[in-house]
Design an enzyme around this catalytic site. Structure first.
Site, PDB file in Angstrom:
ATOM      1  N   HIS A 195       3.757 -33.423  44.721  1.00 42.57           N
ATOM      2  CA  HIS A 195       4.000 -32.244  45.555  1.00 42.57           C
ATOM      3  C   HIS A 195       5.344 -32.355  46.268  1.00 42.57           C
ATOM      4  O   HIS A 195       5.737 -33.432  46.725  1.00 42.57           O
ATOM      5  CB  HIS A 195       2.871 -32.080  46.570  1.00 42.57           C
ATOM      6  CG  HIS A 195       2.732 -30.673  47.066  1.00 42.57           C
ATOM      7  ND1 HIS A 195       3.572 -30.136  48.022  1.00 42.57           N
ATOM      8  CD2 HIS A 195       1.868 -29.684  46.718  1.00 42.57           C
ATOM      9  CE1 HIS A 195       3.215 -28.884  48.247  1.00 42.57           C
ATOM     10  NE2 HIS A 195       2.185 -28.583  47.468  1.00 42.57           N
ATOM     11  N   HIS A 196       6.033 -31.219  46.376  1.00 39.77           N
ATOM     12  CA  HIS A 196       7.352 -31.206  47.007  1.00 39.77           C
ATOM     13  C   HIS A 196       7.271 -31.544  48.493  1.00 39.77           C
ATOM     14  O   HIS A 196       8.258 -31.972  49.099  1.00 39.77           O
ATOM     15  CB  HIS A 196       8.010 -29.836  46.821  1.00 39.77           C
ATOM     16  CG  HIS A 196       9.504 -29.892  46.761  1.00 39.77           C
ATOM     17  ND1 HIS A 196      10.261 -30.627  47.634  1.00 39.77           N
ATOM     18  CD2 HIS A 196      10.388 -29.289  45.930  1.00 39.77           C
ATOM     19  CE1 HIS A 196      11.546 -30.474  47.355  1.00 39.77           C
ATOM     20  NE2 HIS A 196      11.655 -29.677  46.325  1.00 39.77           N
ATOM     21  N   ALA A 197       6.105 -31.371  49.115  1.00 40.70           N
ATOM     22  CA  ALA A 197       5.950 -31.791  50.506  1.00 40.70           C
ATOM     23  C   ALA A 197       6.019 -33.303  50.640  1.00 40.70           C
ATOM     24  O   ALA A 197       6.408 -33.836  51.676  1.00 40.70           O
ATOM     25  CB  ALA A 197       4.616 -31.283  51.065  1.00 40.70           C
TER      26      ALA A 197
ATOM     27  N   ASN B 164      11.952 -34.554  52.351  1.00 37.96           N
ATOM     28  CA  ASN B 164      13.046 -33.766  51.822  1.00 37.96           C
ATOM     29  C   ASN B 164      14.258 -33.851  52.734  1.00 37.96           C
ATOM     30  O   ASN B 164      14.161 -33.612  53.939  1.00 37.96           O
ATOM     31  CB  ASN B 164      12.610 -32.297  51.687  1.00 37.96           C
ATOM     32  CG  ASN B 164      11.454 -32.150  50.721  1.00 37.96           C
ATOM     33  OD1 ASN B 164      11.649 -32.015  49.531  1.00 37.96           O
ATOM     34  ND2 ASN B 164      10.222 -32.216  51.233  1.00 37.96           N
TER      35      ASN B 164
END
Length: 466
Positions: free
Chosen positions: A139-141, A318
């Site tokens: 997941h990008h989180a 990120n």
């Protein structure tokens, strides 16, 4: 323990829905070592499953609770059901590249289970050439594209004779109980003064960030109004790429020798990333022209820029800024498109050079705002950039897992509402791989786009005299 999640990371959870999965992925192809086959590799992975150890990053589960006032946080030590996260798949006949890309597109379409740590890994067998594939999504989180690729590579070795290597989900070093040590007291007055001095320097840096924030944002708006490169664009045209999307995906990928791009960059006084953008420019121009959908105004690409320092490479989450690049798709001449791309990227880098990471993130937030609003179904007065194009450099040497050589690594990313195509590149073993991830409903098959990328690289070589 529930740790807070940054607002940037939580946005990927808040904006996710069935039609908008928010995970990145990677597809790696491996050649079994001499005298072995895919079944032997499966046996090694099954042995790793039996050990049951999982790296700390992959034990984190997203959770909300009263202690976080309803905000997302990370439950940091979750029991992991590896039989759920690690799966085996087999390709249908004839087991070629087409079948592999179709399977991976389907796997990339499915949402990750939020009741568990947000990742999956698939061992894919049945390739006719004897290789096996590993597809992993996260997941990008939990990880951006840079850290996701590094996570996958961290399980590999440059030594083909290394054995007993952990599986990609296992800790690189067996975890040991933490030792709770009492730090030694400072031995001099200079030592006692170091901590306050460091705090004072940090405070001054933070104050400088705040003081420079408004001028940085004002400068960003000014550059965008003049059509100059930077973190914001006001000139992206309406196109077939900028539509609402569904959850089904298309995926296509191909590799080229990195040296070909280096030579074009050298002769054109450009960077390899400029050449990547110019290849995409020419390929998109033909792809959209063939659909009768090429805008008269040039397409604008959003180009992520990693803000991680060397000590942050393994950090989760990120840390990304963005630049907007004029792709010059209105020009017929490949050399002219490359010149425009190079100038646009240099303008954007100049705008960032004197800014702090915090200021760059604030400037980039302006550029990504149209996409962020679209994630929540909110329209705005500014159209988003037409396409995301990113390039994640990797090691130049061959990489191995327990003697199996990785022959290709293809990245998969995230289309979003208003940006139905994502192009991500990564390099390894002197090859650069282009991974094209798109909304299946919005765009026709992507295989022609790969052919156009190949043609454009040849046209660029001819344009610079190679």
């Amino acid at each position: 323990m529930l740790l807070p999640m940054s607002p940037t990371d939580s946005m990927f959870l808040l904006g996710e829905s069935r039609d908008h999965p928010m995970h990145v992925g990677g597809l790696a192809l491996f050649e079994p070592p001499d005298g072995a086959n895919a079944r032997d590799v499966r046996a090694m992975l099954d042995a790793a499953l039996a050990r049951g150890t999982v790296a700390p990053l992959l034990r984190k589960r997203a959770r909300r609770s009263a202690t976080t006032l309803g905000q997302w946080g990370w439950d940091t030590d979750v029991a992991v059901d590896l039989d759920h996260h690690v799966r085996h798949d087999a390709l249908p006949a004839p087991g070629g590249t087409t079948q592999l890309m179709e399977l991976v597109a389907r796997l990339h379409s499915g949402l990750l289970d939020r009741s568990r740590p947000l990742w999956e890994m698939h061992l894919i067998e049945g390739l006719t050439d004897g290789r096996f594939a590993v597809y992993m999504k996260i997941h990008h989180a939990l990880a951006d594209g840079v850290s996701a690729m590094k996570l996958l590579r961290s399980a590999l070795s440059e030594d083909p004779d290394t054995t007993g290597m952990p599986a990609p989900w296992e800790p690189l070093v067996r975890e040991r109980p933490a030792l709770h040590l009492v730090p030694d007291p400072p031995t001099s007055s200079a030592g006692r003064l170091d901590l306050p001095a460091a705090a004072l320097r940090a405070a001054r840096g933070a104050a400088g960030d705040v003081a420079g924030m408004l001028p940085a944002i004002a400068a960003t708006l000014g550059r965008a109004s003049r059509g100059h490169g930077g973190p914001l664009t006001l000139s992206a045209p309406k196109s077939m790429l900028n539509v609402p999307i569904g959850g089904a995906r298309r995926f296509a990928a191909r590799s080229w020798p990195l040296e070909r791009l280096r030579l074009v960059a050298k002769f054109a006084d450009a960077t390899v990333n400029d050449v990547v953008l110019a290849m995409c420019s020419g390929a998109l121009r033909i792809y959209m022209r063939d659909q009768g959908a090429l805008p008269t105004e040039p397409l604008i690409a959003m180009v992520p820029v990693s803000l991680r320092g060397e000590r942050q490479e393994t950090k989760a989450g990120n840390e990304i800024g963005v630049l907007m690049c004029n792709l010059a798709t209105h020009l017929t001449d490949p050399a002219g498109r490359l010149d425009t791309v190079r100038a646009s990227m240099r303008e954007g880098k100049d705008a960032m050079r004197t800014r702090s990471s915090a200021q760059i993130l604030a400037m980039s937030a302006l550029g990504t705002a149209p996409l962020a609003l679209g994630m929540f179904g909110i329209g705005g007065p500014i159209r988003p950039p037409n396409v995301m194009i990113s390039n994640v450099p990797g090691p130049s040497t061959p990489l191995y897992w327990n003697g199996a050589r990785m022959s290709a690594l293809y990245p998969l990313s995230i289309p979003v509402d208003g940006q139905a195509l994502n192009i991500t590149c990564t390099s390894t073993d002197e090859q650069i791989a282009f991974g094209l991830t798109a909304c299946r409903r919005a765009l026709p098959p992507l295989a022609p786009l790969l052919d156009h990328l190949d043609d454009e690289l040849g046209d660029l070589e001819q344009a610079v005299g190679l």
